[in-house]
Design a protein around this motif. Structure first.
Motif, PDB file in Angstrom:
ATOM      1  N   ILE A 245       0.891  -1.062  -0.133  1.00 28.69           N
ATOM      2  CA  ILE A 245       0.168   0.190   0.123  1.00 28.69           C
ATOM      3  C   ILE A 245       0.885   1.349   0.007  1.00 28.69           C
ATOM      4  N   ASP A 248       1.869   2.821  -3.516  1.00 32.25           N
ATOM      5  CA  ASP A 248       0.742   3.959  -3.953  1.00 32.25           C
ATOM      6  C   ASP A 248       1.226   5.635  -3.708  1.00 32.25           C
ATOM      7  N   SER A 249       1.449   6.231  -4.608  1.00 33.26           N
ATOM      8  CA  SER A 249       2.044   7.673  -4.342  1.00 33.26           C
ATOM      9  C   SER A 249       0.745   8.397  -3.671  1.00 33.26           C
ATOM     10  N   ARG A 250      -0.547   7.992  -3.587  1.00 35.49           N
ATOM     11  CA  ARG A 250      -1.527   8.552  -2.909  1.00 35.49           C
ATOM     12  C   ARG A 250      -1.347   8.428  -1.462  1.00 35.49           C
TER      13      ARG A 250
END
Length: 448
Positions: A245, A248-250
């Motif tokens: 997780i 994920d760049s977010r």
């Protein structure tokens, strides 16, 4: 510029020293006479990497002064920072008595215009409350003296506070007037070459920003600890999930490490205070309450794992457990709400014998755990392991990362290792002969 900082704790002392480092004259005031006398001699009351050096250097160069006299300090300084404790009350709300006392003391000695800046972490609306306190005090003196109250929350991480202060990610200035905000912005100009890191906003939003930032970080920690619990029960490995997780760049990787819960002087207190603020405002803070509840539960997880392990071995009574790391995080000696304290209380209540070691926090830990039987204070991690039935890692100090484990195992009576920070590789630890138990990691790892 001459700047007054009221309070010489983590925030006040670091802030004062860093202002002096940037060329200002910082007057650090505290009512604790002994503390001030020690500071004048360069004796630092806290452990913070890099702080000792800049304090001593700026004392020698005459830019960092320590005093107890409000009259002298307020007369000398144009800007007065309040950086005093704001502890939790029984209902979780924030105790503002120290802030109000400081504001009142400043007002008693004001003779001309001053800017008062709230640096302490305080509930939304505190700047207005401080302004009211100052107005009331001036009214008692029948004095008509102009002043402004601003919000300038701190974002210092214990263990990296000096660097955070000298090279901040952002500087928040909360003011409902332009002129005092510009003055404060000018004071901070030496800390950043790019003013886009100085964020100007209204006072209420600045106060809320501090709480919201800490609440977000605490939420990520509690989220990962809850995910770790699910991983353990379904057979997944939270260490792999974290990587999955975090890529994920977010989302990113920061604050995604499961463990034994958060502690210290900020997250627990600020979450409880924000819950109180929300309730008083008529909001139902379901998520914030869950974050706090998960953290309180997480602090008990390692103790439960240790109890379960020894249940089949006659229980914990008379068993010796070594605890590596006592402070709530590495690179600090802060024991406030440290997860280690929850574990120590739990193990002692079951009759365990404890051997404790921390590279820095031992003096503070001894004060907290003074005159408690069945505790031995050890000189290092190897000493702590002597005769131990189990080792529990609570704080991920760097010196624990590459420990030579074969000599450790030889010193032990048992072979259990409880990793509260997931610092080691499960298969590697099992290969070395340990019964290795971590957070959110299945007992049998299928993949190497």
């Amino acid at each position: 510029m001459h700047i007054l900082i009221v309070g010489t704790g983590y925030v006040g002392l670091v802030t004062g020293a860093c202002f002096a480092e940037m060329g200002h004259t910082a007057l650090c005031l505290d009512i604790d006479t002994k503390k001030i006398e020690n500071l004048k001699k360069g004796i630092i009351p806290i452990y913070e990497p890099g702080l000792d050096e800049i304090v001593k250097r700026n004392i020698q160069q005459g830019r960092l002064l320590f005093l107890t006299d409000y009259a002298e300090a307020v007369q000398a300084a144009t800007i007065c920072f309040i950086a005093v404790p704001t502890p939790s009350q029984n209902d979780g709300s924030c105790d503002l008595s120290y802030v109000e006392t400081a504001a009142r003391s400043i007002a008693k000695h004001m003779k001309e215009y001053r800017i008062i800046v709230n640096k302490s972490t305080v509930p939304v609306g505190t700047a207005y409350r401080v302004a009211s306190v100052i107005r009331d005090e001036l009214a008692k003196r029948e004095a008509s003296i102009p002043f402004d109250v601003l919000s300038n929350p701190e974002f210092l991480k214990e263990g990296a506070a000096v660097q955070d202060c000298l090279k901040p990610d952002r500087i928040i200035i909360g003011s409902d007037k332009t002129a005092p905000a510009e003055t404060l912005k000018e004071i901070y100009s030496a800390f950043t070459l790019s003013h886009d890191r100085i964020l100007m906003m209204d006072t209420l939003s600045a106060e809320m920003t501090k709480y919201a930032a800490n609440a977000m970080l605490a939420t990520r920690i509690s989220f990962m600890n809850e995910i770790a619990d699910v991983c353990k029960k379904v057979g997944a490995n939270v260490n792999e999930v974290r990587k999955g997780i975090g890529s994920d760049s977010r989302i990113g990787y920061s604050f995604l490490y499961p463990g034994v819960g958060y502690g210290g002087s900020c997250f627990p207190k600020d979450i409880r205070a924000l819950i109180s603020v929300a309730k008083k405002a008529g909001s139902e803070p379901l998520l914030l309450q869950a974050v706090d509840q998960v953290n309180n539960r997480q602090k008990k997880v390692l103790g439960q794992k240790i109890s379960k392990y020894f249940a089949a071995k006659g229980g914990l009574k008379g068993k010796t457990v070594a605890i590596w790391g006592l402070s709530f995080k590495p690179d600090t000696d802060d024991m406030r709400e440290a997860p280690s304290l929850t574990l120590i209380e739990d193990l002692l209540s079951q009759g365990a014998i404890l051997r404790l070691f921390d590279p820095v926090a031992m003096p503070n830990a001894k004060k907290t755990l003074e005159n408690i039987p069945n505790i031995t204070w050890c000189k290092d991690e190897f000493d702590a392991a002597v005769g131990a039935d189990a080792i529990a890692l609570l704080t991920e100090w760097k010196q624990f990362r590459l420990v030579e484990f074969p000599p450790i195992l030889k010193k032990m009576k048992g072979s259990a290792f409880f990793d509260g920070r997931n610092q080691y590789k499960p298969l590697d630890m099992k290969t070395k002969g340990f019964d290795y138990i971590a957070i959110g990691v299945p007992d049998q790892i299928k993949n190497t």
